[in-house]
Each structure stands twice: as C-alpha cells, then as structure tokens.
Design an enzyme around this catalytic site. Sequence first.
Site, PDB file in Angstrom:
ATOM      1  N   HIS A 203       0.862  -1.198   0.000  1.00 28.54           N
ATOM      2  CA  HIS A 203       0.000   0.000   0.000  1.00 28.54           C
ATOM      3  C   HIS A 203       0.890   1.238   0.000  1.00 28.54           C
ATOM      4  O   HIS A 203       1.488   1.589   1.004  1.00 28.54           O
ATOM      5  CB  HIS A 203      -0.887   0.023   1.246  1.00 28.54           C
ATOM      6  CG  HIS A 203      -1.859   1.157   1.280  1.00 28.54           C
ATOM      7  ND1 HIS A 203      -3.115   1.026   1.819  1.00 28.54           N
ATOM      8  CD2 HIS A 203      -1.789   2.446   0.863  1.00 28.54           C
ATOM      9  CE1 HIS A 203      -3.765   2.173   1.725  1.00 28.54           C
ATOM     10  NE2 HIS A 203      -2.962   3.054   1.153  1.00 28.54           N
TER      11      HIS A 203
ATOM     12  N   ARG B 231       1.784   9.431  -5.939  1.00 24.94           N
ATOM     13  CA  ARG B 231       1.374  10.725  -6.492  1.00 24.94           C
ATOM     14  C   ARG B 231       1.702  10.809  -7.987  1.00 24.94           C
ATOM     15  O   ARG B 231       1.707   9.830  -8.692  1.00 24.94           O
ATOM     16  CB  ARG B 231       1.987  11.875  -5.684  1.00 24.94           C
ATOM     17  CG  ARG B 231       1.776  11.789  -4.179  1.00 24.94           C
ATOM     18  CD  ARG B 231       0.345  11.802  -3.762  1.00 24.94           C
ATOM     19  NE  ARG B 231       0.182  12.002  -2.322  1.00 24.94           N
ATOM     20  CZ  ARG B 231      -0.809  11.529  -1.609  1.00 24.94           C
ATOM     21  NH1 ARG B 231      -1.752  10.789  -2.184  1.00 24.94           N
ATOM     22  NH2 ARG B 231      -0.888  11.774  -0.315  1.00 24.94           N
TER      23      ARG B 231
ATOM     24  N   ASN C 294      -5.644   6.956  -6.253  1.00 24.93           N
ATOM     25  CA  ASN C 294      -6.394   8.183  -5.946  1.00 24.93           C
ATOM     26  C   ASN C 294      -5.626   9.439  -6.347  1.00 24.93           C
ATOM     27  O   ASN C 294      -5.299  10.293  -5.522  1.00 24.93           O
ATOM     28  CB  ASN C 294      -6.776   8.245  -4.461  1.00 24.93           C
ATOM     29  CG  ASN C 294      -5.578   8.232  -3.527  1.00 24.93           C
ATOM     30  OD1 ASN C 294      -4.541   7.642  -3.839  1.00 24.93           O
ATOM     31  ND2 ASN C 294      -5.710   8.879  -2.388  1.00 24.93           N
TER      32      ASN C 294
ATOM     33  N   LYS D 237      -9.597  -0.808  -5.672  1.00 21.56           N
ATOM     34  CA  LYS D 237      -9.615  -0.098  -4.392  1.00 21.56           C
ATOM     35  C   LYS D 237     -10.983   0.517  -4.130  1.00 21.56           C
ATOM     36  O   LYS D 237     -11.523   1.239  -4.966  1.00 21.56           O
ATOM     37  CB  LYS D 237      -8.540   1.002  -4.410  1.00 21.56           C
ATOM     38  CG  LYS D 237      -8.465   1.860  -3.141  1.00 21.56           C
ATOM     39  CD  LYS D 237      -8.038   1.054  -1.933  1.00 21.56           C
ATOM     40  CE  LYS D 237      -8.052   1.907  -0.665  1.00 21.56           C
ATOM     41  NZ  LYS D 237      -6.743   2.444  -0.315  1.00 21.56           N
TER      42      LYS D 237
ATOM     43  N   HIS E 105     -10.466   0.830   2.111  1.00 23.00           N
ATOM     44  CA  HIS E 105     -10.269   1.846   3.151  1.00 23.00           C
ATOM     45  C   HIS E 105     -11.483   1.728   4.070  1.00 23.00           C
ATOM     46  O   HIS E 105     -12.569   2.174   3.733  1.00 23.00           O
ATOM     47  CB  HIS E 105     -10.174   3.246   2.543  1.00 23.00           C
ATOM     48  CG  HIS E 105      -9.935   4.317   3.559  1.00 23.00           C
ATOM     49  ND1 HIS E 105      -8.774   5.075   3.588  1.00 23.00           N
ATOM     50  CD2 HIS E 105     -10.688   4.764   4.600  1.00 23.00           C
ATOM     51  CE1 HIS E 105      -8.844   5.929   4.593  1.00 23.00           C
ATOM     52  NE2 HIS E 105      -9.996   5.758   5.215  1.00 23.00           N
TER      53      HIS E 105
ATOM     54  N   LEU F 193      -4.947   9.247   7.871  1.00 26.28           N
ATOM     55  CA  LEU F 193      -6.259   8.604   7.934  1.00 26.28           C
ATOM     56  C   LEU F 193      -6.123   7.147   7.511  1.00 26.28           C
ATOM     57  O   LEU F 193      -5.468   6.882   6.496  1.00 26.28           O
ATOM     58  CB  LEU F 193      -7.260   9.331   7.024  1.00 26.28           C
ATOM     59  CG  LEU F 193      -7.677  10.722   7.492  1.00 26.28           C
ATOM     60  CD1 LEU F 193      -8.531  11.418   6.438  1.00 26.28           C
ATOM     61  CD2 LEU F 193      -8.439  10.656   8.820  1.00 26.28           C
TER      62      LEU F 193
ATOM     63  N   ASP G 211       1.409   2.675   3.546  1.00 31.73           N
ATOM     64  CA  ASP G 211       0.511   3.805   3.285  1.00 31.73           C
ATOM     65  C   ASP G 211       1.314   5.102   3.217  1.00 31.73           C
ATOM     66  O   ASP G 211       0.841   6.163   3.621  1.00 31.73           O
ATOM     67  CB  ASP G 211      -0.596   3.906   4.339  1.00 31.73           C
ATOM     68  CG  ASP G 211      -1.717   4.856   3.929  1.00 31.73           C
ATOM     69  OD1 ASP G 211      -1.815   5.187   2.729  1.00 31.73           O
ATOM     70  OD2 ASP G 211      -2.483   5.278   4.815  1.00 31.73           O
TER      71      ASP G 211
ATOM     72  N   ALA H 229      -3.911  14.847   5.343  1.00 35.39           N
ATOM     73  CA  ALA H 229      -3.633  13.600   6.054  1.00 35.39           C
ATOM     74  C   ALA H 229      -2.642  12.759   5.271  1.00 35.39           C
ATOM     75  O   ALA H 229      -2.770  12.593   4.064  1.00 35.39           O
ATOM     76  CB  ALA H 229      -4.928  12.825   6.265  1.00 35.39           C
TER      77      ALA H 229
END
Length: 348
Positions: free
Chosen positions: A17, A21, A45, A103, A140, A223, A251, A267
């Site tokens: 995970h 970017r 994301n 995801k 998530h 988060l 993460d 976050a």
Amino acid sequence: MTAPSQVLKIRRPDDWHVHLRDGDMLKTVVPYTSEIYGRAIVMPNLASPITTVDAAIAYRQRILDAVPAGHDFTPLMTCYLTDSLDADELERGFHEGVFTAAKLYPANATTNSSHGVTSVDAIMPVLERMEKLGMPLLVHGEVTHAEVDIFDREARFIDTVMEPLRQRLTALKVVFEHITTKDAAQYVRDGNDYLAATITPQHLMFNRNDMLVGGIRPHLYCLPILKRNIHQQALRDLVASGFTRAFLGTDSAPHSRHRKETSCGCAGCFNAPSALGSYAAVFEEMNALAHFEAFCSLNGPQFYGLPVNTGWVELVRDEQQVPENIALADDSLVPFLAGETVRWSVKK
C-alpha cells in the site's frame, strides 16, 4: 545472554500500500520505494483517479520512468472503484495484467476520494465480477457519515459495511487496509483465508497521545487517524504473534510541507525513507524478529498468489538521523520521524 543481532537479512520485501502521487512529487518519492521494495501496490487516488486500463498503463509508465537505473521494481496497479465503473473494463485490466487489485474508497474518506463509492450496493455487480475473477478488493475501512466520531469510523465500518459484504460475497478476497483498532485486529484474526490486513509503521509505533499531547504534530496526522494506546497494542500483538494474514503496507502518503503545516492540513505520513527500519524496531521491541521477514516479504505474496522476491535486503544496526526535510520542486517534504535517530537502516 545473547548479544543482539547487528544485521537482519530478509527476502526483498514488498509494499502492499503506497501513494506515489504524480508529476514532480512522483519523481521525488518513487526512488525511496523502488530502492528497497521489489513490488508495490500503487494507490489510484490521483486528482483524476485511475479508473481505466489506459489510464493505469500511462500511470505505470510514469512511475517506471521515475525509477533510477539499477533499481529492480515492479509497480502493481490498482483500479479506483466508482459508482459508474464498467465491470468489463475492470476484468479486461485484470486479465491483461494491468490491474492487480481494485480499491474501494468510501466517498470523501481520505485524500482525493470524492469520486469514491457512495454505497456498496451501487457497485455490487463489479464486486460479484471480482469474486469470480479472484481479484482482490482493497478497502479503506471507514464510514464517512457526519454523525460518526472520527475515532469510531473503522469499528462502525466493520459492522455496517465489511461484514455484510463478506457475508454476501463469501469468496471475495479482501484486504482490510491500514487497520488501526483492536476491533479490526480481532475481526481479521477471526476471519477466513479470504481476509487479510495491512498495517503501517505509524500505527504500530504511535497512538493519538503522540500526535496531540504537548503540541499537535501534523506529520503524524493520517487517515485512519491514530487511535488510543489499547488499539496500538492490539496491532502490535497481532503482528508479534506471527499471524500470517497481516503484512507490510506503509501507506506512505507524501504531501508538501506547506500542505501539512497549515490551519487545515492534509492527512498522510511520508514514511517510505524509514519505514522498513521502523518496522524492524517494532518487531525487535516485541521480541518478534522471528516473524519480521514473513510480515515484510512472505505473507503478502502468499495472499495475492504471487511468487516471493528472489533478492535479499539487509538491515544493519546503525543509528542514523532521518533528514529534517527532502527537497521538492517548489517546496519540501518532511519525512516520517524527521530529525529523529533510527536504530535500523537498510544497507546500501
């Protein structure tokens, strides 16, 4: 008494995970992951989420272009689930080896998740297809209803979303990502072979007191948010037990300094530079180094049905200071544990 080990040699690990970017940020952060890990599950994301095969192929190429010569690294791409996603597109990407997993972000749960799923029912045909394909669903696990306290979002998700979903699709492979509570630790422990979890270094090392007592520490804000110490201890107990369906997922989530150190900060912890040594320190503290390699390098491939990496990584007991910041095009990045001394470092 036996002297503590000075070197830890493990199979090359994977990061199940990570956020890499895009643009200048991607070029800056990719080498910190590609240097250490053989593979990484790359989160989809982006500002424009990865929802098609073509978008995933293009993003994978941008990642590979940022990998320095000499690094042997394979990005494993994921599809961002939306209410309107085409199940045929997802299946095509899986069969063509483009998508490793998909995801599920509940809408507005975290960074760039406004396109996320409004309800599981909305994507049930897609999830049914994934179950048939044996394609892992990465979750998530937080509800986002305004009336639910932020510290309760994960536990509420188990009861209202995760368990009903797994009862309905009993053969769906699910990774409960970045678990943070004793509720999630127990739920995964009690689950069957179709359920696994990733755990971050920050949730093993810290609890909410570390973030909030004596001044707010924005670089520990992520988060799901850090919880109280009883939850931290439950996560530590889970990995120290040698539980085989928990594995490394940093993460790592970089944001520029000015987006973290502000009145409404983002976050995410950028932990890629120090994560592996951080995990090693936690396992050592718990007298659980016998399970360290499995957590980092074996459990993840076993769940995903992939071969373990052929190479090796050595960590050495060599105290080093984590840099205070890392240069970014027009700003800087503050890494996890910035300015602190770490006990274990990856041998270059």
